[in-house]
Design a protein around this motif. Structure first.
Motif, PDB file in Angstrom:
ATOM      1  N   LEU A   1      26.796  65.484  15.598  1.00 52.46           N
ATOM      2  CA  LEU A   1      26.398  65.388  13.863  1.00 52.46           C
ATOM      3  C   LEU A   1      26.603  67.139  13.660  1.00 52.46           C
ATOM      4  O   LEU A   1      27.063  67.736  13.027  1.00 52.46           O
ATOM      5  CB  LEU A   1      25.443  64.218  13.258  1.00 52.46           C
ATOM      6  CG  LEU A   1      25.516  65.316  11.602  1.00 52.46           C
ATOM      7  CD1 LEU A   1      26.770  65.030  11.042  1.00 52.46           C
ATOM      8  CD2 LEU A   1      23.869  64.111  11.385  1.00 52.46           C
TER       9      LEU A   1
ATOM     10  N   GLU B   1      24.390  57.975   7.866  1.00 53.15           N
ATOM     11  CA  GLU B   1      25.035  57.109   8.816  1.00 53.15           C
ATOM     12  C   GLU B   1      24.911  55.462   8.468  1.00 53.15           C
ATOM     13  O   GLU B   1      24.468  55.141   8.099  1.00 53.15           O
ATOM     14  CB  GLU B   1      23.680  57.913   9.086  1.00 53.15           C
ATOM     15  CG  GLU B   1      24.100  57.190  11.271  1.00 53.15           C
ATOM     16  CD  GLU B   1      22.617  57.388  12.147  1.00 53.15           C
ATOM     17  OE1 GLU B   1      22.779  56.728  13.205  1.00 53.15           O
ATOM     18  OE2 GLU B   1      21.978  58.143  12.240  1.00 53.15           O
TER      19      GLU B   1
ATOM     20  N   SER C   1      35.346  60.091   8.433  1.00 50.30           N
ATOM     21  CA  SER C   1      34.010  59.842   9.162  1.00 50.30           C
ATOM     22  C   SER C   1      34.396  59.700  10.594  1.00 50.30           C
ATOM     23  O   SER C   1      35.726  60.308  10.839  1.00 50.30           O
ATOM     24  CB  SER C   1      34.181  58.116   8.695  1.00 50.30           C
ATOM     25  OG  SER C   1      34.851  57.068   9.916  1.00 50.30           O
TER      26      SER C   1
ATOM     27  N   ASN D   1      27.030  54.397  16.664  1.00 52.69           N
ATOM     28  CA  ASN D   1      26.975  54.987  15.264  1.00 52.69           C
ATOM     29  C   ASN D   1      28.185  55.485  14.638  1.00 52.69           C
ATOM     30  O   ASN D   1      28.924  55.909  15.529  1.00 52.69           O
ATOM     31  CB  ASN D   1      26.013  55.985  15.271  1.00 52.69           C
ATOM     32  CG  ASN D   1      25.277  55.590  16.061  1.00 52.69           C
ATOM     33  OD1 ASN D   1      24.586  54.311  16.346  1.00 52.69           O
ATOM     34  ND2 ASN D   1      23.914  56.761  16.218  1.00 52.69           N
TER      35      ASN D   1
ATOM     36  N   THR E   1      18.575  58.152  14.770  1.00 50.53           N
ATOM     37  CA  THR E   1      19.407  58.417  14.886  1.00 50.53           C
ATOM     38  C   THR E   1      19.537  58.850  17.103  1.00 50.53           C
ATOM     39  O   THR E   1      19.101  59.759  16.906  1.00 50.53           O
ATOM     40  CB  THR E   1      20.792  59.405  14.685  1.00 50.53           C
ATOM     41  OG1 THR E   1      20.170  59.255  13.192  1.00 50.53           O
ATOM     42  CG2 THR E   1      20.993  60.165  14.826  1.00 50.53           C
TER      43      THR E   1
ATOM     44  N   ASP F   1      19.853  57.693   5.965  1.00 46.65           N
ATOM     45  CA  ASP F   1      19.909  56.716   7.363  1.00 46.65           C
ATOM     46  C   ASP F   1      19.812  55.398   7.114  1.00 46.65           C
ATOM     47  O   ASP F   1      18.120  54.908   7.280  1.00 46.65           O
ATOM     48  CB  ASP F   1      18.909  57.403   8.278  1.00 46.65           C
ATOM     49  CG  ASP F   1      19.704  56.508   9.500  1.00 46.65           C
ATOM     50  OD1 ASP F   1      19.982  55.608   9.569  1.00 46.65           O
ATOM     51  OD2 ASP F   1      18.309  56.889  10.814  1.00 46.65           O
TER      52      ASP F   1
ATOM     53  N   PHE G   1      29.365  58.181  11.144  1.00 48.69           N
ATOM     54  CA  PHE G   1      28.451  59.591   9.843  1.00 48.69           C
ATOM     55  C   PHE G   1      30.019  59.284   9.376  1.00 48.69           C
ATOM     56  O   PHE G   1      31.089  59.775   9.165  1.00 48.69           O
ATOM     57  CB  PHE G   1      28.390  60.586   9.910  1.00 48.69           C
ATOM     58  CG  PHE G   1      27.482  60.249  11.310  1.00 48.69           C
ATOM     59  CD1 PHE G   1      26.770  60.541  10.864  1.00 48.69           C
ATOM     60  CD2 PHE G   1      27.667  60.867  12.360  1.00 48.69           C
ATOM     61  CE1 PHE G   1      24.860  60.600  11.855  1.00 48.69           C
ATOM     62  CE2 PHE G   1      26.444  61.555  13.192  1.00 48.69           C
ATOM     63  CZ  PHE G   1      25.164  60.538  13.229  1.00 48.69           C
TER      64      PHE G   1
ATOM     65  N   ALA H   1      24.213  61.198  18.852  1.00 48.70           N
ATOM     66  CA  ALA H   1      25.187  60.993  17.397  1.00 48.70           C
ATOM     67  C   ALA H   1      24.642  61.941  16.760  1.00 48.70           C
ATOM     68  O   ALA H   1      25.633  62.931  16.234  1.00 48.70           O
ATOM     69  CB  ALA H   1      24.510  59.825  16.855  1.00 48.70           C
ATOM     70  N   LYS H   2      22.775  62.453  16.876  1.00 42.64           N
ATOM     71  CA  LYS H   2      22.380  63.239  16.713  1.00 42.64           C
ATOM     72  C   LYS H   2      23.391  64.979  16.818  1.00 42.64           C
ATOM     73  O   LYS H   2      23.183  66.052  16.023  1.00 42.64           O
ATOM     74  CB  LYS H   2      21.372  63.819  16.774  1.00 42.64           C
ATOM     75  CG  LYS H   2      20.803  64.731  16.093  1.00 42.64           C
ATOM     76  CD  LYS H   2      18.813  64.871  16.125  1.00 42.64           C
ATOM     77  CE  LYS H   2      18.329  64.721  17.837  1.00 42.64           C
ATOM     78  NZ  LYS H   2      17.371  64.644  17.444  1.00 42.64           N
TER      79      LYS H   2
END
Length: 185
Positions: free
Chosen positions: A32, A149, A165, A171, A24, A117, A173, A28-29
């Motif tokens: 999140l 993901e 989402s 990406n 990831t 993921d 989620f 994006a991490k």
């Protein structure tokens, strides 16, 4: 990859190039965990990391104080790398080498957050099997979240228990949760 926040903030972890993974992205991490930070106290939750790959998500939870983390991956090299990294940083990550779908077919303990993921090239039916097994076998706590993901080109909004989402670059989620009584009426 680097750890975004917590005790190990800024630490870089370099996985062997031969692992069959796509970690990831940091962007994006971070996005999140901004969502999760507003919903959970990380030291009070349990986490199941499915298709854990390098362990990137597990390390982030551990750095933020989560003490109950289980990482599942079918690749022995990934499991070995997670074990070595967890030992090096003294992180409370339990690993299980298993096919994720076979693992989810069992009735297990419940988790507050389940992060999956899977490979981005999964067919829609393969993606759909993840929430189906999680909810069918009661893996998620009542206030819990399943986060899958996937590529932003994959739409999981029509799956049962879908909540919302978020897209970040290429990406996405998708979040799934147990409906409250008000929502199910």
């Amino acid at each position: 990859m680097r750890i975004i926040s917590g005790v190990y903030k800024g630490r870089r972890i370099t996985a062997p190039s031969k692992l069959p993974v796509r970690p990831t992205t940091d962007m994006a991490k971070e996005a999140l965990f901004n969502i999760l930070n507003n919903r959970y106290y990380f030291d009070d939750i349990s986490v199941l990391d499915l298709f854990s790959g390098t362990g990137n998500i597990s390390y982030e939870f551990a750095s933020r104080g989560t003490e109950h983390i289980t990482a599942i991956d079918a690749d022995y090299g990934c499991i070995r790398f997670i074990n070595e990294t967890a030992e090096q940083f003294e992180m409370p990550i339990d690993t299980i080498k298993s096919d994720v779908f076979k693992y989810l077919e069992q009735n297990g303990r419940t988790f507050d957050i389940i992060f999956a993921d899977p490979p981005y090239n999964f067919e829609k039916e393969q993606f759909a099997k993840i929430p189906e097994l999680v909810f069918q076998n009661d893996w998620l706590s009542n206030e819990g979240l399943l986060i899958v993901e996937h590529s932003k080109h994959t739409d999981l909004a029509d799956l049962p228990n879908f909540s919302f989402s978020k897209n970040y670059g290429g990406n996405a989620f998708s979040f799934f949760e147990i409906p409250t009584e008000n929502e199910s009426e």
